[in-house]
Design a protein around this motif. Structure first.
Motif, PDB file in Angstrom:
ATOM      1  N   MET A   1       0.850  -1.179   0.000  1.00 39.50           N
ATOM      2  CA  MET A   1       0.000   0.000   0.000  1.00 39.50           C
ATOM      3  C   MET A   1       0.894   1.241   0.000  1.00 39.50           C
ATOM      4  SD  MET A   1      -2.775   1.208   2.866  1.00 39.50           S
ATOM      5  CE  MET A   1      -3.725  -0.255   2.610  1.00 39.50           C
ATOM      6  N   PRO A   2       0.679   2.194  -0.924  1.00 42.26           N
ATOM      7  CA  PRO A   2       1.484   3.405  -0.967  1.00 42.26           C
ATOM      8  C   PRO A   2       1.279   4.240   0.292  1.00 42.26           C
ATOM      9  CG  PRO A   2       0.109   3.216  -2.953  1.00 42.26           C
ATOM     10  CD  PRO A   2      -0.285   2.124  -2.034  1.00 42.26           C
ATOM     11  N   LYS A   3       2.357   4.918   0.676  1.00 41.06           N
ATOM     12  CA  LYS A   3       2.323   5.726   1.895  1.00 41.06           C
ATOM     13  C   LYS A   3       1.249   6.808   1.826  1.00 41.06           C
ATOM     14  CE  LYS A   3       5.230   8.237   5.060  1.00 41.06           C
ATOM     15  NZ  LYS A   3       6.557   8.636   5.434  1.00 41.06           N
ATOM     16  N   ASN A   4       1.067   7.440   0.657  1.00 40.83           N
ATOM     17  CA  ASN A   4       0.070   8.512   0.519  1.00 40.83           C
ATOM     18  C   ASN A   4      -1.341   8.010   0.794  1.00 40.83           C
ATOM     19  OD1 ASN A   4       2.028  10.355  -0.062  1.00 40.83           O
ATOM     20  ND2 ASN A   4       1.697  10.316  -2.276  1.00 40.83           N
ATOM     21  N   SER A   5      -1.641   6.777   0.370  1.00 36.41           N
ATOM     22  CA  SER A   5      -2.965   6.213   0.626  1.00 36.41           C
ATOM     23  C   SER A   5      -3.182   6.016   2.117  1.00 36.41           C
ATOM     24  CB  SER A   5      -3.127   4.878  -0.099  1.00 36.41           C
ATOM     25  OG  SER A   5      -3.113   5.080  -1.486  1.00 36.41           O
ATOM     26  N   ALA A   6      -2.141   5.511   2.816  1.00 35.11           N
ATOM     27  CA  ALA A   6      -2.250   5.303   4.258  1.00 35.11           C
ATOM     28  C   ALA A   6      -2.445   6.632   4.973  1.00 35.11           C
ATOM     29  CB  ALA A   6      -1.019   4.579   4.783  1.00 35.11           C
ATOM     30  N   MET A   7      -1.692   7.648   4.574  1.00 36.87           N
ATOM     31  CA  MET A   7      -1.840   8.950   5.207  1.00 36.87           C
ATOM     32  C   MET A   7      -3.213   9.537   4.915  1.00 36.87           C
ATOM     33  SD  MET A   7       0.615   9.630   7.139  1.00 36.87           S
ATOM     34  CE  MET A   7       0.290  11.344   7.446  1.00 36.87           C
ATOM     35  N   SER A   8      -3.697   9.316   3.737  1.00 38.98           N
ATOM     36  CA  SER A   8      -5.002   9.835   3.389  1.00 38.98           C
ATOM     37  C   SER A   8      -6.084   9.191   4.267  1.00 38.98           C
ATOM     38  CB  SER A   8      -5.291   9.581   1.911  1.00 38.98           C
ATOM     39  OG  SER A   8      -6.591  10.022   1.593  1.00 38.98           O
ATOM     40  N   ARG A   9      -6.004   7.867   4.433  1.00 39.76           N
ATOM     41  CA  ARG A   9      -6.988   7.182   5.286  1.00 39.76           C
ATOM     42  C   ARG A   9      -6.822   7.592   6.736  1.00 39.76           C
ATOM     43  NH1 ARG A   9      -6.235   1.266   3.248  1.00 39.76           N
ATOM     44  NH2 ARG A   9      -5.456   1.157   5.355  1.00 39.76           N
ATOM     45  N   LEU A  10      -5.580   7.758   7.170  1.00 41.47           N
ATOM     46  CA  LEU A  10      -5.324   8.186   8.539  1.00 41.47           C
ATOM     47  C   LEU A  10      -5.872   9.594   8.767  1.00 41.47           C
ATOM     48  CD1 LEU A  10      -4.005   7.689  11.292  1.00 41.47           C
ATOM     49  CD2 LEU A  10      -1.868   8.561  10.314  1.00 41.47           C
ATOM     50  N   SER A  11      -5.629  10.480   7.808  1.00 43.74           N
ATOM     51  CA  SER A  11      -6.143  11.847   7.915  1.00 43.74           C
ATOM     52  C   SER A  11      -7.663  11.861   7.956  1.00 43.74           C
ATOM     53  CB  SER A  11      -5.645  12.701   6.748  1.00 43.74           C
ATOM     54  OG  SER A  11      -4.258  12.895   6.844  1.00 43.74           O
ATOM     55  N   GLU A  12      -8.283  11.051   7.108  1.00 41.64           N
ATOM     56  CA  GLU A  12      -9.750  10.976   7.101  1.00 41.64           C
ATOM     57  C   GLU A  12     -10.277  10.503   8.447  1.00 41.64           C
ATOM     58  OE1 GLU A  12     -11.263   8.660   3.838  1.00 41.64           O
ATOM     59  OE2 GLU A  12     -10.096   9.807   2.377  1.00 41.64           O
ATOM     60  N   ALA A  13      -9.625   9.497   9.025  1.00 37.53           N
ATOM     61  CA  ALA A  13     -10.054   8.973  10.327  1.00 37.53           C
ATOM     62  C   ALA A  13      -9.873  10.023  11.417  1.00 37.53           C
ATOM     63  CB  ALA A  13      -9.280   7.707  10.668  1.00 37.53           C
ATOM     64  N   LEU A  14      -8.764  10.753  11.371  1.00 39.09           N
ATOM     65  CA  LEU A  14      -8.509  11.790  12.363  1.00 39.09           C
ATOM     66  C   LEU A  14      -9.555  12.901  12.287  1.00 39.09           C
ATOM     67  CD1 LEU A  14      -6.600  12.900  14.555  1.00 39.09           C
ATOM     68  CD2 LEU A  14      -5.395  14.083  12.720  1.00 39.09           C
ATOM     69  N   VAL A  15      -9.849  13.345  11.079  1.00 41.03           N
ATOM     70  CA  VAL A  15     -10.843  14.409  10.892  1.00 41.03           C
ATOM     71  C   VAL A  15     -12.223  13.926  11.340  1.00 41.03           C
ATOM     72  CG1 VAL A  15     -12.049  15.808   9.157  1.00 41.03           C
ATOM     73  CG2 VAL A  15      -9.556  15.618   9.096  1.00 41.03           C
ATOM     74  N   GLU A  16     -12.570  12.700  10.996  1.00 45.70           N
ATOM     75  CA  GLU A  16     -13.867  12.143  11.399  1.00 45.70           C
ATOM     76  C   GLU A  16     -13.980  12.067  12.928  1.00 45.70           C
ATOM     77  OE1 GLU A  16     -16.272   7.941  11.007  1.00 45.70           O
ATOM     78  OE2 GLU A  16     -14.969   8.548   9.354  1.00 45.70           O
ATOM     79  N   THR A  17     -12.912  11.638  13.586  1.00 45.00           N
ATOM     80  CA  THR A  17     -12.909  11.549  15.051  1.00 45.00           C
ATOM     81  C   THR A  17     -13.039  12.937  15.670  1.00 45.00           C
ATOM     82  OG1 THR A  17     -11.553   9.557  14.982  1.00 45.00           O
ATOM     83  CG2 THR A  17     -11.591  10.774  17.061  1.00 45.00           C
ATOM     84  N   ALA A  18     -12.269  13.900  15.148  1.00 45.38           N
ATOM     85  CA  ALA A  18     -12.340  15.269  15.667  1.00 45.38           C
ATOM     86  C   ALA A  18     -13.729  15.856  15.455  1.00 45.38           C
ATOM     87  CB  ALA A  18     -11.273  16.135  15.006  1.00 45.38           C
ATOM     88  N   ASP A  19     -14.339  15.584  14.306  1.00 48.92           N
ATOM     89  CA  ASP A  19     -15.703  16.066  14.040  1.00 48.92           C
ATOM     90  C   ASP A  19     -16.681  15.515  15.075  1.00 48.92           C
ATOM     91  OD1 ASP A  19     -14.821  17.470  11.822  1.00 48.92           O
ATOM     92  OD2 ASP A  19     -15.593  16.025  10.351  1.00 48.92           O
ATOM     93  N   GLY A  20     -16.545  14.239  15.367  1.00 47.88           N
ATOM     94  CA  GLY A  20     -17.421  13.622  16.365  1.00 47.88           C
ATOM     95  C   GLY A  20     -17.215  14.216  17.752  1.00 47.88           C
ATOM     96  N   MET A  21     -15.967  14.446  18.118  1.00 45.00           N
ATOM     97  CA  MET A  21     -15.677  15.028  19.433  1.00 45.00           C
ATOM     98  C   MET A  21     -16.244  16.444  19.540  1.00 45.00           C
ATOM     99  SD  MET A  21     -11.796  13.592  19.914  1.00 45.00           S
ATOM    100  CE  MET A  21     -11.564  14.083  21.619  1.00 45.00           C
ATOM    101  N   LEU A  22     -16.164  17.190  18.456  1.00 44.53           N
ATOM    102  CA  LEU A  22     -16.742  18.536  18.441  1.00 44.53           C
ATOM    103  C   LEU A  22     -18.263  18.455  18.561  1.00 44.53           C
ATOM    104  CD1 LEU A  22     -16.413  21.632  17.986  1.00 44.53           C
ATOM    105  CD2 LEU A  22     -16.638  21.162  15.541  1.00 44.53           C
ATOM    106  N   ARG A  23     -18.860  17.543  17.829  1.00 44.29           N
ATOM    107  CA  ARG A  23     -20.315  17.396  17.806  1.00 44.29           C
ATOM    108  C   ARG A  23     -20.876  17.070  19.195  1.00 44.29           C
ATOM    109  NH1 ARG A  23     -20.379  14.757  13.466  1.00 44.29           N
ATOM    110  NH2 ARG A  23     -20.086  12.708  14.372  1.00 44.29           N
ATOM    111  N   VAL A  24     -20.192  16.200  19.945  1.00 45.83           N
ATOM    112  CA  VAL A  24     -20.708  15.821  21.267  1.00 45.83           C
ATOM    113  C   VAL A  24     -20.241  16.760  22.374  1.00 45.83           C
ATOM    114  CG1 VAL A  24     -21.011  13.397  20.664  1.00 45.83           C
ATOM    115  CG2 VAL A  24     -18.873  14.138  21.736  1.00 45.83           C
ATOM    116  N   GLY A  25     -19.390  17.732  22.024  1.00 49.58           N
ATOM    117  CA  GLY A  25     -19.029  18.763  22.990  1.00 49.58           C
ATOM    118  C   GLY A  25     -17.799  18.495  23.832  1.00 49.58           C
TER     119      GLY A  25
END
Length: 112
Positions: A1-25
């Protein structure tokens, strides 16, 4: 798996987690912005710069106790352009918009 793909998935997961944390306060907006800003692709980042009205521009100039000609010189603009901005004939854009917002926040000395 290319490094850029892994970083992209990692970034997506990080943003999704942060969005959820913001949403629940459990995360404030400033922290969310700092965490997610570097993970959002540059093409999706929106920079909103408020556009001051003609009255706002005139008030900034008068607060600095400057004529239109001197104010224009400080901003590297023409007096005619400053007059048009103050009358609302034109709206500031580009570097002029950035400088006007800097003056609004920090005063005329910020560009000296």
């Amino acid at each position: 798996m290319p490094k850029n793909s892994a970083m992209s998935r990692l970034s997506e997961a990080l943003v999704e987690t942060a969005d959820g944390m913001l949403r629940v306060g459990i995360m404030d907006e400033e922290t969310h912005r700092r965490i997610t800003a570097r993970h959002i692709p540059e093409s999706e980042r929106a920079i909103e710069i408020p556009v001051p009205s003609g009255e706002d521009i005139r008030a900034m100039r008068e607060k600095a106790n400057l004529s239109q000609a001197v104010f224009a010189r400080r901003l590297n603009l023409t007096p005619g352009y400053i007059s048009q901005l103050e009358r609302g004939v034109k709206k500031p854009s580009g570097p002029a918009l950035v400088l006007l917002n800097l003056i609004r926040k920090r005063g005329i000395d910020a560009i000296s």
